[in-house]
Write a protein that holds these residues in place. Structure first.
Motif, PDB file in Angstrom:
ATOM      1  N   GLY A  58       0.639  -1.366   0.390  1.00  0.00           N
ATOM      2  CA  GLY A  58      -0.487  -0.184   0.199  1.00  0.00           C
ATOM      3  C   GLY A  58       1.053   1.140   0.059  1.00  0.00           C
ATOM      4  N   SER A  59       0.467   2.136   1.404  1.00  0.00           N
ATOM      5  CA  SER A  59       1.457   3.139   0.796  1.00  0.00           C
ATOM      6  C   SER A  59       2.723   3.197   1.455  1.00  0.00           C
ATOM      7  CB  SER A  59       0.682   4.273   1.377  1.00  0.00           C
ATOM      8  OG  SER A  59      -0.599   4.670   0.457  1.00  0.00           O
ATOM      9  N   VAL A  60       3.907   3.531   0.243  1.00  0.00           N
ATOM     10  CA  VAL A  60       5.397   3.370   0.640  1.00  0.00           C
ATOM     11  C   VAL A  60       5.685   4.976   0.732  1.00  0.00           C
ATOM     12  CG1 VAL A  60       7.406   2.769   0.717  1.00  0.00           C
ATOM     13  CG2 VAL A  60       4.853   1.796   0.064  1.00  0.00           C
ATOM     14  N   ALA A  61       6.503   5.224   1.690  1.00  0.00           N
ATOM     15  CA  ALA A  61       6.828   6.815   2.013  1.00  0.00           C
ATOM     16  C   ALA A  61       8.266   6.617   1.087  1.00  0.00           C
ATOM     17  CB  ALA A  61       7.356   7.058   3.505  1.00  0.00           C
ATOM     18  N   THR A  62       7.972   7.062  -0.540  1.00  0.00           N
ATOM     19  CA  THR A  62       9.046   7.536  -1.783  1.00  0.00           C
ATOM     20  C   THR A  62       8.884   8.498  -1.983  1.00  0.00           C
ATOM     21  OG1 THR A  62       7.782   6.224  -2.549  1.00  0.00           O
ATOM     22  CG2 THR A  62       8.620   4.426  -1.528  1.00  0.00           C
ATOM     23  N   HIS A  63       9.630   8.723  -3.236  1.00  0.00           N
ATOM     24  CA  HIS A  63       9.951   9.557  -3.882  1.00  0.00           C
ATOM     25  C   HIS A  63       8.370   9.737  -5.113  1.00  0.00           C
ATOM     26  CE1 HIS A  63      13.384  10.523  -1.898  1.00  0.00           C
ATOM     27  NE2 HIS A  63      12.724  11.806  -2.250  1.00  0.00           N
ATOM     28  N   PHE A  64       7.647   8.389  -5.165  1.00  0.00           N
ATOM     29  CA  PHE A  64       7.295   8.001  -6.247  1.00  0.00           C
ATOM     30  C   PHE A  64       5.899   9.078  -6.321  1.00  0.00           C
ATOM     31  CE2 PHE A  64       3.073   5.608  -8.269  1.00  0.00           C
ATOM     32  CZ  PHE A  64       4.136   5.320  -8.940  1.00  0.00           C
ATOM     33  N   ASN A  65       5.935   9.354  -7.924  1.00  0.00           N
ATOM     34  CA  ASN A  65       4.428  10.541  -8.329  1.00  0.00           C
ATOM     35  C   ASN A  65       5.172  11.527  -7.870  1.00  0.00           C
ATOM     36  OD1 ASN A  65       2.192  11.057 -10.561  1.00  0.00           O
ATOM     37  ND2 ASN A  65       1.077  10.580  -8.431  1.00  0.00           N
ATOM     38  N   ASP A  66       6.211  11.824  -7.495  1.00  0.00           N
ATOM     39  CA  ASP A  66       6.969  13.178  -7.909  1.00  0.00           C
ATOM     40  C   ASP A  66       6.461  14.119  -6.491  1.00  0.00           C
ATOM     41  OD1 ASP A  66       7.793  13.589 -10.333  1.00  0.00           O
ATOM     42  OD2 ASP A  66       5.970  14.321 -11.049  1.00  0.00           O
ATOM     43  N   HIS A  67       6.569  12.661  -5.040  1.00  0.00           N
ATOM     44  CA  HIS A  67       6.497  12.440  -3.606  1.00  0.00           C
ATOM     45  C   HIS A  67       7.281  13.274  -3.052  1.00  0.00           C
ATOM     46  CE1 HIS A  67       4.590  12.813   0.038  1.00  0.00           C
ATOM     47  NE2 HIS A  67       5.179  11.766   0.523  1.00  0.00           N
ATOM     48  N   GLU A  68       6.980  14.142  -2.269  1.00  0.00           N
ATOM     49  CA  GLU A  68       9.043  14.329  -1.547  1.00  0.00           C
ATOM     50  C   GLU A  68       8.240  13.365  -0.046  1.00  0.00           C
ATOM     51  OE1 GLU A  68      12.599  15.558  -1.242  1.00  0.00           O
ATOM     52  OE2 GLU A  68      11.511  15.955  -2.811  1.00  0.00           O
ATOM     53  N   PRO A  69       9.421  12.607  -0.167  1.00  0.00           N
ATOM     54  CA  PRO A  69       8.905  11.932   1.654  1.00  0.00           C
ATOM     55  C   PRO A  69       9.304  13.085   2.597  1.00  0.00           C
ATOM     56  CG  PRO A  69       9.940  10.498   0.107  1.00  0.00           C
ATOM     57  CD  PRO A  69      10.202  11.771  -0.293  1.00  0.00           C
ATOM     58  N   ASP A  70       8.384  12.907   3.367  1.00  0.00           N
ATOM     59  CA  ASP A  70       8.364  13.783   5.323  1.00  0.00           C
ATOM     60  C   ASP A  70       8.417  12.749   5.704  1.00  0.00           C
ATOM     61  OD1 ASP A  70       7.142  15.048   7.327  1.00  0.00           O
ATOM     62  OD2 ASP A  70       7.858  16.779   6.230  1.00  0.00           O
ATOM     63  N   ALA A  71       9.628  13.427   6.562  1.00  0.00           N
ATOM     64  CA  ALA A  71      10.078  11.822   7.817  1.00  0.00           C
ATOM     65  C   ALA A  71       8.706  11.841   8.738  1.00  0.00           C
ATOM     66  CB  ALA A  71      11.276  12.319   8.633  1.00  0.00           C
ATOM     67  N   GLU A  72       8.152  13.530   9.222  1.00  0.00           N
ATOM     68  CA  GLU A  72       7.145  13.206  10.339  1.00  0.00           C
ATOM     69  C   GLU A  72       5.870  12.724   9.895  1.00  0.00           C
ATOM     70  OE1 GLU A  72       4.730  16.705  12.779  1.00  0.00           O
ATOM     71  OE2 GLU A  72       7.101  17.169  12.030  1.00  0.00           O
ATOM     72  N   LYS A  73       5.101  13.311   8.868  1.00  0.00           N
ATOM     73  CA  LYS A  73       3.775  13.679   7.875  1.00  0.00           C
ATOM     74  C   LYS A  73       3.589  12.145   6.822  1.00  0.00           C
ATOM     75  CE  LYS A  73       3.529  18.525   6.434  1.00  0.00           C
ATOM     76  NZ  LYS A  73       3.130  19.185   5.665  1.00  0.00           N
TER      77      LYS A  73
END
Length: 238
Positions: free
Chosen positions: A184-199
């Protein structure tokens, strides 16, 4: 019986995100690892971060090209002489209503997420037969659950899930294991997402995916975990 630290792994799309997390975990467990990226610069940059954990090399490769994937496997064999694990991870996402999705976005998604996995496996197959190796495909919960705006991505991941299960049946006679992992949802740069450790703390982390791959590799040889769903315990709404 071979020692774990004699095993060789190839990870497509290993410069960041899930692929990077899996590479780090395998290196920590004694594997030698080759990662691919779209450019030699991105591959070399990832190697700079990974080399503290073990022997790793970076290769510029295009999963949308069978010739490129064949060259990648040849490079791995030339350096280490064998291939034991393939992680077909490289993927893209274009999300839009069918009204707005254009032909180039559709083709890029299918060519990368589905045909690219086919090319990676075809190029690796003879080496994996010799080693009685392990193939991991990285699908998604979107490979069984459709959503608005996901026509291209859903099609690619539904196809990848079916493809993976079919080749699992094809290849078990060679003692090759095939597992498709569906996160499911993974904390990565996929689809131009910028990972945020807290969010992004609620999400699956790349190192969690790495731990899962290591655990599956250490399963008894008589067992075949063919399809694994993994999701966050909670969601951002809870």
């Amino acid at each position: 019986m071979e020692k774990e630290n004699e095993k060789i792994a190839l990870i497509t799309g290993g410069t960041k995100g899930i692929g990077f997390g899996i590479a780090k975990s395998l290196l920590e467990h004694g594997y030698k690892v080759a990662i691919t990226g779209r450019s030699q610069h991105s591959a070399d940059e990832a190697v700079q971060h990974l080399q503290a954990f073990g022997e790793v090399m970076g290769i510029a490769a295009d999963v949308k090209s069978l010739d490129s994937q064949s060259h990648t496997v040849s490079t791995v064999l030339a350096r280490w002489g064998r291939l034991d694990v393939l992680v077909a991870n490289a993927g893209v996402g274009h999300f839009a209503s069918i009204e707005d999705l254009d032909a180039a976005q559709w083709q890029d998604t299918i060519d990368t997420n589905l045909t690219g996995v086919f090319y990676s496996i075809k190029a690796s197959l003879e080496a994996l037969k010799r080693s009685e190796g392990y193939i991991f495909t990285i699908s998604s919960l979107a490979g069984t659950n459709f959503f608005a705006g996901g026509s291209a991505y859903n099609a690619s991941k539904f196809g990848l899930t079916g493809f993976s299960q079919a080749i699992m049946l094809d290849l078990r006679k060679y003692n090759i294991k095939v597992s498709t992992i569906m996160p499911g949802s993974v904390a990565t740069h996929f689809n131009d997402h910028e990972p945020d450790a807290e969010k992004d703390a609620w999400k699956i982390q790349p190192e969690d995916m790495g731990r899962l791959v290591v655990d599956l590799l250490n399963m008894p040889t008589r067992t075949l975990p063919s399809k694994i769903e993994i999701r966050p315990l909670r969601t951002s709404l809870l």
